[in-house]
Design a protein around this motif. Structure first.
Motif, mmCIF file in Angstrom:
data_model
loop_
_atom_site.group_PDB
_atom_site.id
_atom_site.type_symbol
_atom_site.label_atom_id
_atom_site.label_comp_id
_atom_site.label_asym_id
_atom_site.label_seq_id
_atom_site.Cartn_x
_atom_site.Cartn_y
_atom_site.Cartn_z
ATOM 1 N N LYS A 1 10.274 -1.693 -41.347
ATOM 2 C CA LYS A 1 11.694 -1.673 -40.953
ATOM 3 C C LYS A 1 11.936 -0.734 -39.796
ATOM 4 O O LYS A 1 12.699 -1.038 -38.883
ATOM 5 N N GLY B 1 11.165 -4.139 -37.662
ATOM 6 C CA GLY B 1 12.514 -4.614 -37.956
ATOM 7 C C GLY B 1 12.594 -6.059 -38.362
ATOM 8 O O GLY B 1 13.095 -6.385 -39.421
ATOM 9 N N THR B 2 12.090 -6.946 -37.552
ATOM 10 C CA THR B 2 12.240 -8.344 -37.881
ATOM 11 C C THR B 2 10.892 -9.050 -37.813
ATOM 12 O O THR B 2 9.940 -8.525 -37.237
ATOM 13 N N VAL B 3 10.833 -10.216 -38.435
ATOM 14 C CA VAL B 3 9.559 -10.922 -38.485
ATOM 15 C C VAL B 3 9.129 -11.338 -37.082
ATOM 16 O O VAL B 3 9.918 -11.911 -36.333
ATOM 17 N N GLN B 4 7.934 -10.991 -36.727
ATOM 18 C CA GLN B 4 7.383 -11.428 -35.447
ATOM 19 C C GLN B 4 5.975 -11.915 -35.690
ATOM 20 O O GLN B 4 5.301 -11.450 -36.592
ATOM 21 N N THR B 5 5.535 -12.829 -34.876
ATOM 22 C CA THR B 5 4.160 -13.282 -35.022
ATOM 23 C C THR B 5 3.294 -12.633 -33.946
ATOM 24 O O THR B 5 3.785 -12.173 -32.932
ATOM 25 N N ILE B 6 1.996 -12.576 -34.235
ATOM 26 C CA ILE B 6 1.052 -12.001 -33.272
ATOM 27 C C ILE B 6 -0.052 -13.013 -33.011
ATOM 28 O O ILE B 6 -0.218 -13.982 -33.761
ATOM 29 N N VAL C 1 -2.268 -15.253 -41.606
ATOM 30 C CA VAL C 1 -0.862 -15.623 -41.400
ATOM 31 C C VAL C 1 -0.321 -15.125 -40.062
ATOM 32 O O VAL C 1 0.730 -15.567 -39.626
ATOM 33 N N ASN C 2 -1.027 -14.202 -39.417
ATOM 34 C CA ASN C 2 -0.627 -13.711 -38.089
ATOM 35 C C ASN C 2 0.785 -13.154 -38.027
ATOM 36 O O ASN C 2 1.487 -13.351 -37.023
ATOM 37 N N LEU C 3 1.223 -12.513 -39.065
ATOM 38 C CA LEU C 3 2.514 -11.845 -39.035
ATOM 39 C C LEU C 3 2.544 -10.848 -40.175
ATOM 40 O O LEU C 3 1.611 -10.774 -40.980
ATOM 41 N N GLN D 1 5.350 -9.310 -43.179
ATOM 42 C CA GLN D 1 6.683 -9.142 -43.745
ATOM 43 C C GLN D 1 6.551 -8.315 -45.010
ATOM 44 O O GLN D 1 5.449 -8.134 -45.519
ATOM 45 N N GLU D 2 7.652 -7.807 -45.500
ATOM 46 C CA GLU D 2 7.585 -6.933 -46.651
ATOM 47 C C GLU D 2 6.896 -7.629 -47.823
ATOM 48 O O GLU D 2 7.122 -8.816 -48.048
ATOM 49 N N LEU E 1 3.874 -8.592 -48.174
ATOM 50 C CA LEU E 1 3.128 -9.740 -47.660
ATOM 51 C C LEU E 1 2.087 -10.234 -48.657
ATOM 52 O O LEU E 1 1.831 -11.431 -48.777
ATOM 53 N N THR F 1 15.955 -8.875 -42.727
ATOM 54 C CA THR F 1 15.237 -9.320 -41.532
ATOM 55 C C THR F 1 14.371 -10.529 -41.848
ATOM 56 O O THR F 1 13.364 -10.757 -41.212
ATOM 57 N N MET G 1 14.764 -13.553 -41.360
ATOM 58 C CA MET G 1 14.926 -14.670 -40.435
ATOM 59 C C MET G 1 15.388 -15.910 -41.161
ATOM 60 O O MET G 1 15.151 -17.033 -40.717
ATOM 61 N N SER H 1 7.505 -15.141 -52.074
ATOM 62 C CA SER H 1 6.933 -14.085 -51.244
ATOM 63 C C SER H 1 5.486 -14.333 -50.819
ATOM 64 O O SER H 1 4.959 -13.610 -50.000
ATOM 65 N N VAL I 1 3.250 -15.429 -48.639
ATOM 66 C CA VAL I 1 3.172 -15.992 -47.292
ATOM 67 C C VAL I 1 1.821 -16.655 -47.045
ATOM 68 O O VAL I 1 1.719 -17.669 -46.360
ATOM 69 N N THR J 1 1.424 -20.350 -45.724
ATOM 70 C CA THR J 1 0.717 -20.656 -44.488
ATOM 71 C C THR J 1 -0.334 -21.732 -44.740
ATOM 72 O O THR J 1 -0.483 -22.691 -43.970
ATOM 73 N N VAL K 1 8.435 -18.322 -42.673
ATOM 74 C CA VAL K 1 7.770 -17.683 -41.546
ATOM 75 C C VAL K 1 6.269 -17.942 -41.566
ATOM 76 O O VAL K 1 5.645 -18.040 -40.517
ATOM 77 N N LYS L 1 2.156 -22.232 -35.244
ATOM 78 C CA LYS L 1 1.901 -21.561 -33.982
ATOM 79 C C LYS L 1 0.401 -21.541 -33.670
ATOM 80 O O LYS L 1 -0.018 -21.784 -32.554
ATOM 81 N N LEU M 1 10.509 -16.771 -33.276
ATOM 82 C CA LEU M 1 9.210 -16.671 -33.938
ATOM 83 C C LEU M 1 8.131 -17.438 -33.201
ATOM 84 O O LEU M 1 6.987 -17.028 -33.154
#
Lengths: 519, 310, 334
Positions: free
Chosen positions: B114, B118-123, B218-220, B222-223, B225, C47, C49, C205, C207, C211, C233, C240, C257
């Motif tokens: 957080k 902050g927000t979900v982003q992919t890498i 998963v390349n991201l 989130q809380e 995970l 957050t 999304m 939850s 993920v 995926t 996500v 992606k 995203l």
């Protein structure tokens, strides 16, 4: 693997001077001095709790002394851990074997040592060296075998090899004979002799007098943490040693012949499975009369344990019957057996007989807490229980600071006395006593034996299962020898020699042993 | 229904299974090290979360995946040291301290996420590397040789861990300490040192398990995970009888059934999705029940060691 | 080792964990008088999304419009996936004197029904559902997710070449289900021969599994994916990685995203509803009404990804569908 520092670097002399070791509330060693020389066996004799093991654990680096010093060939030493002691050439064979059952013999030996192919193990090389040592010292053992597959005697050999492999020249043996059969003791002594010939110095901790006299060159006696004295083994008498150990005379027992009563405990055709899934009891027939002690002798693992468990109701039998005073109790539960007048002193006293973390009082009332005199149905009468506990502590001379002491702080002998007190207070009609004095000191052994004889005099039928042949021969009216799940023969007291019983234990029936004897 | 048994679908299921097994393998093999030395570390999931976040964040900032993996290993090590301190040096109850470590990891990773992201982003995570030649074999190539590096690494870890436990002096020490610490101690092996090492090694692998999740699968981030994946890994250690090969079988069994149920749904097999989702867990429980009898649990598991008690 | 040391260590660790979790909550300054105090309890994070973020963003937007923190106070509890925890939070907020308590999750219904009776002066809003339990201080709200689903379905059907579309989600309930139902109808309106395969993972939850579910669809031949809920996500991540599939979002704007994949998202916009609840409360109506987000009342919007080169005829078809739904010419069954 490192090659042991062999003969060229043998320790000539180890001295422990004015050793002081305190534990909370106990002075375990009070200015104790001993010395061991290469090529000799020093026996360290003393009752349980006299401080023998504590002293030796300091020599092996498991404890740090609070005072005094350790000298090796005149050089002062400080051992921070067993690693230091091992490096200095000290080895120790513990009473409770320090082996990992799930590993092989070679793995156990290699544990903690640098490998020649570090970090890879080189077990082949270890095995080869084990076999060399085995050859040299007469210690037959298979390096590839898993430790859990080995007999107690074999496990002890592994322990000795472990010490030799590390190049130990002074080796401490803590109660090495406690778990061995007479034959195994003989084998061990042969090995020990060979070790002294090779220039090793040995410390032999024991409380069995005849063994100490048979193997050692010098005998040092400890009592209550103090060195009482040291004598050459030659010329010393049993009575001298007992007096030094116990601090008073202990008269040998001589059970009075008694008129035995009717059959009390009747076993016929008893069969049961063992833990490994093979048949451990293969048709046992035995009758025990009132006022009679029947001793069951045998090499451990021949069904004695299963027999005791079947009789106690802890193991299901597959065939046969058990009768108590004519009443069939084959299918009876533990509780019903107790109600019928049977008591049981289990072999594994800490596992089956008492609860480590519980106090003396709690252990004493494990069974009888529901008896009317101690409860009103809802609450326990702690005052009355405490009074009874004090009474028992005194009556059975249990050495305990108080009724609320956790029994894990008590010695084996005192725990056994406590279990005896609990089981005998009910005046049982039949008593199953499995290994009642294993690991128990002379004073307590003497006491327990007297109690058993007292019960016999009171009319109790007693089945005594023991691996201590002397105990069986002293106490039993009749001796039943077990072999491979059957009673191979029954002899009355004095009817057979030690050798004959030993042969029966090896599976040779009585007729043949007699034939041999007369031939 | 017949479609379910076509070659393409079987290939798909097995490819998924191999991929899904990756974080379980890292985490469970790591836990096997800790448990073999006698320490149950229930904090695996927490360590994974922190590892996953750190790997994700480093990738996000630098784009350097190797740096990310290194960072995940490092935080794994730090959390391992914390667990060792509590359970080995302070001799606290292992189950409770493990749960504490898990909650700590869950909270820490959520907080950092957080504050820093902050927000979900992919890498851009690890790319699929097709092994030359082997990857071209029909079916086999697709199933086994078209994965990302962490997937290969997880499977390579199994024989390496076996070698380490069975064939090295260190493995011998670890097993001895887990079975009979007094015996190891009496031979001059430092029980505490071996346990610190094993717990830390296991925690590094848990950190890597998290990294494999966030940078390869998963390349991201989130809380939460991991969603309890670390606890399944602990169960797999029991299932696998504390042996890397057994863990491999367990992880593959679990992931195959999981992949199977996903395909079942995709192909419209007429079964309630709730039942499908339950399948892998039901199987795990059933397998555990049958597995318990044959395994050899480290005898000193969950028992702090103090010299002189025997 | 001293026992109390051990306990100190464990306690310290637990406290640290709790503090860390608690730190995640936004601190808001003490309210001045006449401030509208709104609290929201959400099952996932602000957050995510998706679902929770849509509500939180709407509240923040309304706050900004009303004049910032001086006019409206917002407090939130996120990740309240355990209903008992959520119920405790709802009750806490009510007893702290918040004017409006939003229970943002269909699983909170029973808790709202029970707590609302004890705080008749507080306005409760919950969703997505239509049931106000006959209580005068409860609003229910829902989204006609099928409408945007239909539009996304039309777009998807026009864009797929493999005629295989994959849907992923956690569980088949609530607006997840209605969105998919609308989506399927939209696809069928263009080309009934297109297959839509659905996968439910059973976890909100997990993920990794989500995926993998998306990857499974791709492996099975799908070139268009959609799905609902928080864990979506993960599917976007899979899409992606593959690079060739298209994604349709729902609940929140999901373009950021994966800008190269997302074609359009159905966005929930709760601002109008929140404003109306605040206004009604000021006028003395505490509840008793059900709101439905729809395309026609601008509660639902289709947001196109400006970066995606959408063919004009496809865009036209989507616009036609939007107009058709708004005008009532197209009915989508939930």
């Amino acid at each position: 693997m490192t090659t042991p520092a062999n003969l060229q670097k043998r320790i000539q002399r180890v001295e422990m001077c004015d050793i002081v070791k305190r534990f909370p509330g106990v002075l375990a060693n009070n200015k104790v001095c001993i010395e061991v020389n290469a090529g000799e066996v020093l026996a360290l004799l003393g009752e349980n709790g006299a401080g023998k093991s504590t002293l030796m654990r300091q020599l092996y680096g498991l404890y740090r002394p609070d005072g005094g010093q350790i000298l090796i060939d005149g050089q002062p030493q400080v051992f921070h851990s067993p690693a230091d002691a091992i490096a200095a050439g000290i080895g120790m064979i513990h009473q409770h074997f320090m082996l990992v059952p799930t590993l092989t013999v070679a793995q156990n030996v290699a544990l903690g040592l640098k490998s020649s192919r570090e970090p890879q193990l080189d077990l082949e090389r270890v095995s080869k060296r084990i076999q060399e040592l085995a050859q040299a010292y007469g210690l037959k053992v298979d390096p590839e075998a898993y430790v859990w597959q080995l007999s107690v005697g074999e496990q002890q050999r592994v322990e000795i090899i472990k010490a030799l492999y590390r190049g130990a020249s002074i080796i401490i043996l803590d109660e090495p004979t406690a778990v061995l059969t007479p034959q195994e003791v003989n084998d061990l002594f042969v090995t020990l002799k060979r070790m002294t010939q090779e220039g090793h110095g040995l410390v032999f901790i024991s409380h069995k007098l005849h063994e100490v006299m048979a193997i050692s060159d010098r005998i040092a006696v400890l009592r209550d943490g103090q060195m009482i004295g040291s004598r050459p083994a030659k010329g010393v008498t049993r009575d001298d040693l007992v007096k030094m150990m116990v601090g008073r005379e202990v008269k040998p027992l001589a059970p009075q012949p008694l008129q035995t009563g009717p059959v009390c405990l009747g076993i016929s055709g008893l069969r049961a499975m063992g833990d490994r899934g093979t048949e451990a009891l293969r048709g046992v027939d035995l009758e025990i009369h009132a006022s009679e002690i029947v001793g069951v002798a045998g090499v451990s693992g021949n069904g004695q344990r299963e027999l005791a468990q079947c009789l106690a109701g802890l193991r299901k039998n597959t065939a046969g019957t058990i009768q108590l005073n004519g009443q069939d109790i084959t299918q009876a539960s533990l509780l019903e057996r107790m109600a019928a007048g049977q008591s049981y002193i289990p072999e594994e006293r800490m596992r089956d007989g008492a609860i480590r973390e519980f106090s003396v009082q709690e252990n004493l009332f494990l069974r009888d807490h529901a008896a009317p005199q101690y409860t009103n149905g809802i609450f326990l009468n702690f005052a009355r229980m405490a009074a009874r506990t004090r009474e028992v502590i005194q009556q059975y001379s249990i050495k305990a600071p108080g009724g609320d002491t956790p029994i894990k702080n008590l010695s084996g002998g005192n725990i056994q006395k406590l279990i005896m007190a609990r089981e005998l207070s009910r005046q049982p009609k039949a008593l199953i006593a499995a290994q009642p004095t294993r690991g128990v000191d002379i004073g307590a052994t003497e006491y327990i034996h007297q109690r058993l004889l007292e019960q016999r005099a009171n009319g109790t039928a007693i089945l005594l299962i023991s691996e201590d042949l002397d105990e069986i021969r002293t106490l039993s009216d009749r001796i039943a020898v077990m072999y491979e799940g059957q009673i191979i023969g029954i002899v009355a007291r004095g009817e057979a020699t030690v050798e004959q019983i030993g042969l029966m234990m090896a599976g040779i029936p009585l007729q043949e042993t007699r034939a041999k004897a007369s031939a | 229904m017949n479609e379910l048994f076509s070659l393409a679908v079987i290939t798909g299921i097995l490819t998924s299974a191999i991929r899904l097994a990756t974080p379980y393998l890292f985490a469970a093999v790591g836990e096997a090290f800790a448990q073999s030395s006698g320490v149950v570390n229930l904090g695996v999931d927490g360590i994974m979360l922190v590892g996953a976040f750190v790997a994700f964040y480093v990738t996000l900032q630098t784009g350097n995946l190797w740096l990310a993996v290194l960072a995940a290993a490092l935080v794994g090590l730090l959390m391992g040291l914390l667990m060792s301190l509590i359970s080995v040096t302070l001799k606290a109850e292992q189950g409770i301290s493990g749960i504490g470590l898990y909650m700590f990891g869950l909270g820490l990773s959520s907080l950092l996420f957080k504050l820093l992201v902050g927000t979900v982003q992919t890498i851009d995570g690890f790319k699929v590397i097709k092994i030359p030649l082997l990857g071209d074999i029909p079916m086999i190539g697709e199933i086994f040789f078209q994965h990302s590096l962490p997937v290969y690494a997880a499977f390579l870890l199994v024989p390496v861990a076996w070698w380490f436990l069975e064939k090295t002096t260190w493995g011998l020490k670890i097993k001895a300490v887990g079975q009979n610490p007094a015996a190891a101690d009496s031979l001059g092996v430092s029980v505490d040192k071996v346990r610190y090492f094993s717990v830390c090694l296991g925690s590094v692998l848990a950190g890597l398990a998290g990294a494999s999740l966030s940078t390869a699968l998963v390349n991201l981030f989130q809380e939460n995970l991991t969603a309890g994946l670390g606890f399944i890994a602990v169960a797999l250690v029991y299932f696998g009888g504390w042996k890397p090969a057994g863990i491999l079988v367990g992880a593959l069994l679990f992931s195959t059934v999981n992949a199977f149920q996903l395909w079942m749904q995709v192909l419209g097999v007429n079964i309630s999705s709730d039942v499908a989702v339950m399948l892998p867990y039901l199987l795990t429980i059933a397998a555990l029940v049958f597995a318990t009898n044959r395994v050899r649990q480290p005898a000193a598991l969950n028992k702090p060691f103090e010299r002189g008690e025997n | 080792m001293k026992k109390h040391n051990v306990w100190m260590a464990i306690c310290a660790l637990l406290v640290a964990a709790l503090v860390l979790t608690a730190c995640g909550q936004a601190a808001t300054p003490a309210p001045a008088a006449k401030v509208v105090r709104v609290a929201v309890v959400m099952p996932s994070s602000t957050t995510d999304m998706a679902f929770s973020q849509s509500m939180y963003s709407a509240l923040v937007a309304v706050q900004k419009e009303m004049g910032g923190e001086a006019a409206m106070e917002i407090k939130y509890s996120e990740n309240m996936f355990k209903v008992p925890d959520a119920a405790a939070a709802i009750r806490d907020y009510a007893s702290q004197g918040f004017d409006i308590v939003v229970a943002h999750g269909s699983q909170y219904g029973a808790s709202v029904e029970e707590i609302a009776k004890d705080f008749p002066g507080t306005t409760f809003a919950w969703g997505t559902d239509v049931n106000t339990f006959g209580l005068p201080n409860v609003y229910a709200y829902t989204a006609a997710a099928q409408e945007g689903g239909y539009v996304n379905g039309v777009l998807a059907a026009k864009l797929t070449t493999s005629k295989q579309i994959g849907v992923t989600g956690p569980v088949e309930v609530g607006d997840a289900k209605t969105y998919i139902d609308g989506f399927v109808q939209g696809v069928a309106s263009v080309d009934p021969s297109i297959t839509v395969n659905k996968t439910w993972t059973g976890s909100f939850s997990d993920v990794a599994l989500m995926t993998e579910a998306a990857k499974t669809h791709i492996a099975a031949g799908a070139d268009v994916l959609t799905g609902s809920s928080q864990s979506v996500v993960g599917s976007i991540g899979a899409a992606k990685e593959n690079g060739k599939v298209l994604w349709f979002g729902t609940q929140s704007e999901q373009t950021t995203l994966a800008p190269e994949l997302v074609v359009a998202s159905q966005v929930y916009d709760w601002t109008a509803m929140i404003k109306e609840i605040i206004a009604s409360r000021a006028a003395g109506t505490l509840g008793g009404k059900t709101y439905t987000l729809q395309l026609s009342n601008d509660g639902l919007k289709i947001v196109f990804n400006a970066g995606y080169n959408l063919p004009a005829d496809v865009k036209a078809a989507a616009d036609a569908a939007i107009e058709g739904i708004k005008g009532g010419k197209i009915t989508v069954n939930p």
